[in-house]
Enzyme design. Structure first.
Site, PDB file in Angstrom:
ATOM      1  N   ALA A  55       0.829  -1.211   0.000  1.00 39.42           N
ATOM      2  CA  ALA A  55       0.000   0.000   0.000  1.00 39.42           C
ATOM      3  C   ALA A  55       0.861   1.258   0.000  1.00 39.42           C
ATOM      4  O   ALA A  55       2.005   1.244   0.448  1.00 39.42           O
ATOM      5  CB  ALA A  55      -0.898  -0.001   1.230  1.00 39.42           C
TER       6      ALA A  55
ATOM      7  N   GLY B  77       0.549  -5.614   0.480  1.00 40.17           N
ATOM      8  CA  GLY B  77      -0.373  -5.664  -0.651  1.00 40.17           C
ATOM      9  C   GLY B  77       0.318  -6.138  -1.924  1.00 40.17           C
ATOM     10  O   GLY B  77      -0.309  -6.734  -2.798  1.00 40.17           O
TER      11      GLY B  77
ATOM     12  N   GLU C 214       0.218  -9.784  -1.723  1.00 47.13           N
ATOM     13  CA  GLU C 214      -1.169 -10.240  -1.898  1.00 47.13           C
ATOM     14  C   GLU C 214      -1.567 -10.204  -3.373  1.00 47.13           C
ATOM     15  O   GLU C 214      -2.273 -11.082  -3.855  1.00 47.13           O
ATOM     16  CB  GLU C 214      -2.116  -9.389  -1.042  1.00 47.13           C
ATOM     17  CG  GLU C 214      -1.915  -9.664   0.447  1.00 47.13           C
ATOM     18  CD  GLU C 214      -2.853  -8.876   1.329  1.00 47.13           C
ATOM     19  OE1 GLU C 214      -2.727  -7.644   1.358  1.00 47.13           O
ATOM     20  OE2 GLU C 214      -3.731  -9.492   1.967  1.00 47.13           O
TER      21      GLU C 214
ATOM     22  N   GLU D 184       1.831  -6.414   7.853  1.00 44.68           N
ATOM     23  CA  GLU D 184       0.714  -5.615   8.376  1.00 44.68           C
ATOM     24  C   GLU D 184       0.600  -5.638   9.887  1.00 44.68           C
ATOM     25  O   GLU D 184       0.173  -4.679  10.520  1.00 44.68           O
ATOM     26  CB  GLU D 184      -0.610  -6.092   7.751  1.00 44.68           C
ATOM     27  CG  GLU D 184      -0.788  -5.733   6.288  1.00 44.68           C
ATOM     28  CD  GLU D 184      -0.041  -6.635   5.312  1.00 44.68           C
ATOM     29  OE1 GLU D 184       0.730  -7.518   5.761  1.00 44.68           O
ATOM     30  OE2 GLU D 184      -0.220  -6.444   4.091  1.00 44.68           O
TER      31      GLU D 184
END
Ligand code: NAD
Length: 710
Positions: free
Chosen positions: A69, A110, A113, A133
């Site tokens: 992110a 992210g 992911e 995270e």
């Protein structure tokens, strides 16, 4: 090769004989901000619509695949603007053409992911794979907890998710994460792999369709919950990570994804995560100095002189050589030099025993130190850090000598804790080159560095100091010149509030216990025992001479008079058994306190733990507000960083100023006024700072304050 990508775009789209290569180009870490997400989404659609394209390779650039992110979007509408990460991941997973992630460098959060949603992954050695995270009090909320266990196994995935720690790609080489692993060129290997997938007409491999077989899952997760709970303390995220991974095993994919989302949302609203995210942002904000533009040229620092090889000088020298910087270490006698060097060697031997350092790197580091007894070699130093006795006279001698010897443009830094930096700068003909570098003890361990800006300190000197701090792994916070700078000025108030509680009727163990329950690493009285009570005693005596009409007396004077200087004499506010640092409450201390109260005519009363925490923490908040108001700190998050990293304030409360914002400034101001109104209270101490009062009246927060100094 056909090129479609626009020149400066954050995404390059290239097509080469049936394979589309989407190259992320969003320095420094290809964070998945809104613009890049939208471009990637379009790129996928374009590839889908183009009959000439049979497969897609997504690859990074610069530092690697993607760091996840975009932190600059945190808390802004852009963070969730469409296409958000979930939508992008769905688009990749549902693509009718194979999508291959080509992974090198950083592949985290992210970014990982997204890679997990691709149909295949190709890796190279040297990549760092992580779902960090949890370090922000969250869990991977875009399928990471559901997909990673399906590829690398439940236990390995859970370890990564709960710790947030990066794993080297080599260590995952044979795991299901990678469908191919190359020691050569990543792009070539990935394009070859894509061609093979197309040629073989391999069915699309969707991670969501892989099943997890885990006998004894219930027992395993119970064990995991127990061990994670014990280590997580007051943080809810690690346990939520276990729940999310358990859902991956025990529920169908979509139900697991839903559970992950619920857990993610509840963590997002937790005060602990809000605090950790605040700290994360605070660390980034701190390096930004309001009137020093980021492009300010910095002075090159290649060689450093350290004056004084005592407690601080030795630790500072270690910090510098750990970062590979050669150091001249100057002392007044061979004996002092030998003592200092022996201590440095002894400190490293501890790391050697723990296996965190090898003999060879120890010798290499020590070889970076050149011990000296005269100033001549320092003429070649780019920076000199003074850590001699805390005496104006001694500092004057040192700075005058330095001024006479060192080359023009060298930076002259002082590690003084309490002397006036501007006065020190005046001992030289070049006050613009003088700065404070206030390290904390032990300097090679503590991450905090207060960078003290004198009235005349040049901007490039300041910028250079901030850059150096990064290089040596410190969190640097800029402070103006005042008594105690940021941290010691606050802790002094905290100490007074704690002492007041003893006067009112509490004992040291109650005060320490209450504040440790609040989350402080160590209560104030344990901390004074560790630091030594004689230091404060000497300074009170000095002040009493300076200001004969004021009362500086303290119960600690009675302890010192009885020879109780803290841990070093095995007795202070507590007593200590030989060889132990465990504080043991001492009836003799209770007696001394009782006597002292009686002398002052105080009748002890019942003091509650709530009252102790409120007074001590509110004293910190109020002084923090004054520090901001006076322009000593640039912003409230800088004050938080100092107190978090130098004084053991709990990170899950985000620092005193963030904590005040959470309580609500109106409540804090009311509380302070209530304390100020109690009989015998020092009203000037407890009256809310004017900044606090005005923000409270306007319904604002410290975090949102962009006042005169900011
Ligand atoms: P220390 O007494 O352990 O070390 C001081 C060293 O300086 C001694 O080895 C001494 O021989 C040497 N020295 C004295 N005069 C000298 C001179 N003219 N030239 C060269 N060397 C000389 O003291 P310390 O605790 O390391 O503190 C040093 C400075 O750091 C002080 O200004 C202190 O306020 C500051 N400081 C200390 C701490 C702490 O926790 N100890 C924390 C932050 C800042």
């Amino acid at each position: 090769m056909v090129e479609y990508g626009a020149g400066m775009s954050k995404l390059a789209f290239e097509a080469t004989s049936g394979i589309a290569v989407l190259r992320l180009d969003n320095p420094p870490v290809n964070s998945l901000g809104h613009e890049l997400r939208a471009l990637l989404f379009d790129g996928l659609e374009r590839a889908a619509a183009d009959d000439g394209i049979e497969a897609v390779v997504v690859i990074g650039s610069g530092k690697g695949f993607s760091g996840g992110a975009d932190i600059r979007e945190f808390g802004t509408p852009k963070a969730s603007a469409q296409p958000n990460l979930l939508a992008l991941i769905r688009a990749i997973e549902q693509s009718g053409k194979p999508v291959i992630a080509a992974i090198d460098g950083i592949c985290m959060g992210g970014g990982l992911e997204l890679a997990l949603a691709c149909h295949y992954r190709v890796g190279v050695p040297g990549a760092r794979i992580a779902l960090p995270e949890v370090k922000l009090g969250l869990l991977p909320g875009a399928g990471g907890t559901q997909r990673l266990p399906r590829l690398i196994g439940v236990e390995a995935a859970l370890n990564m998710i709960v710790s947030g720690a990066p794993v080297a790609s080599e260590n995952l080489r044979v795991s299901g994460l990678f469908d191919a692993f190359s020691d050569g060129d990543l792009l070539a290997a990935s394009v070859d792999f894509a061609r093979m997938v197309v040629a073989e007409r391999r069915p699309l491999k969707r991670v969501r369709d892989l099943s997890i077989v885990m006998p004894n899952a219930e027992a395993y997760f119970q064990f995991a919950r127990n061990s994670v709970k014990a280590a997580a303390g007051r943080y809810p995220a690690p346990l939520a990570c276990v729940e999310a991974v358990a859902a991956a095993v025990q529920q169908p994919f979509d139900a697991g994804l839903k559970r992950e989302r619920e857990l993610f949302m509840s963590l997002m609203l937790s005060p602990e995560s809000a605090a950790l995210r605040h700290v994360f942002q605070a660390e980034r904000a701190a390096s930004h100095i309001l009137d020093v533009p980021p492009d300010t040229p910095i002075r090159e620092i290649r060689r450093v002189g350290v004056i004084g090889a005592g407690t601080m000088g030795g630790g500072i020298a270690m910090t510098l050589i750990n970062a590979g910087l050669p150091v001249w270490l100057l002392e007044t006698s061979q004996e002092a030099l030998d003592r200092g060097l022996a201590t440095i060697r002894r400190n490293y031997q501890g790391a050697l025993r723990k296996g965190t350092l090898t003999e060879a790197s120890l010798e290499k580091r020590l070889s970076l130190i050149t011990p000296i007894l005269d100033y001549a070699p320092l003429r070649d130093a780019d920076l000199i850090i003074e850590a001699v006795f805390e005496s104006t006279q001694v500092k004057k001698q040192v700075f005058e000598r330095l001024d006479a010897v060192v080359k023009p443009g060298a930076i002259l830094a002082s590690n003084t804790s309490a002397l006036n930096l501007d006065a020190i700068a005046q001992f030289t003909q070049r006050p613009e080159d003088v700065i404070g570098l206030h390290f904390f003890s032990p300097a090679n361990v503590m991450r905090l560095l207060e960078v003290v800006r004198g009235a005349k300190t040049a901007r490039d000197v300041l910028a250079t100091a901030m850059e150096l701090a990064k290089r040596i792994g410190k969190i640097a916070v800029v402070a103006g010149v005042c008594d105690g700078f940021i941290g010691n000025r606050m802790v002094a108030r905290y100490g007074v509030a704690a002492h007041d509680m003893i006067m009112a009727g509490a004992l040291p163990q109650q005060v320490d216990g209450a504040l440790q329950d609040f989350g402080m690493a160590m209560g104030p009285f344990r901390m004074s025992d560790l630091a030594g009570l004689d230091i404060g005693w000497a300074s009170r005596k000095r002040r009493a001479e300076e200001f004969p009409t004021r009362d500086f007396s303290n119960v600690a004077d009675k302890l010192c008079e009885a020879g109780r200087f803290g841990q070093k004499t095995a007795a202070g506010w507590y007593r200590y058994e030989a060889g132990s640092r465990d504080p043991i409450p001492d009836p003799q201390v209770t007696e001394l306190i009782d006597k002292y109260r009686a002398q002052k005519g105080i009748t002890p009363r019942q003091v509650t733990n709530e009252e102790i925490v409120e007074r001590c923490v509110y004293a910190l908040i109020n002084e923090g507000a004054r520090i901001i108001e006076d322009g000593i700190a640039q912003r409230s998050s800088d004050v938080d960083l100092v107190y978090l990293n130098g004084y053991g304030f709990p990170a899950y409360r985000g620092g005193p100023m963030f904590y005040a914002d959470q309580i609500g400034l109106a409540d804090v101001a009311r509380g302070l006024r209530r304390i100020a109104a109690t009989p015998g209270a020092d009203t000037s101490f407890w009256t809310p700072a004017s900044l606090l009062t005005s923000l409270a009246q306007e319904g604002k927060t410290f975090s949102g304050y962009k006042g005169s100094a900011s």
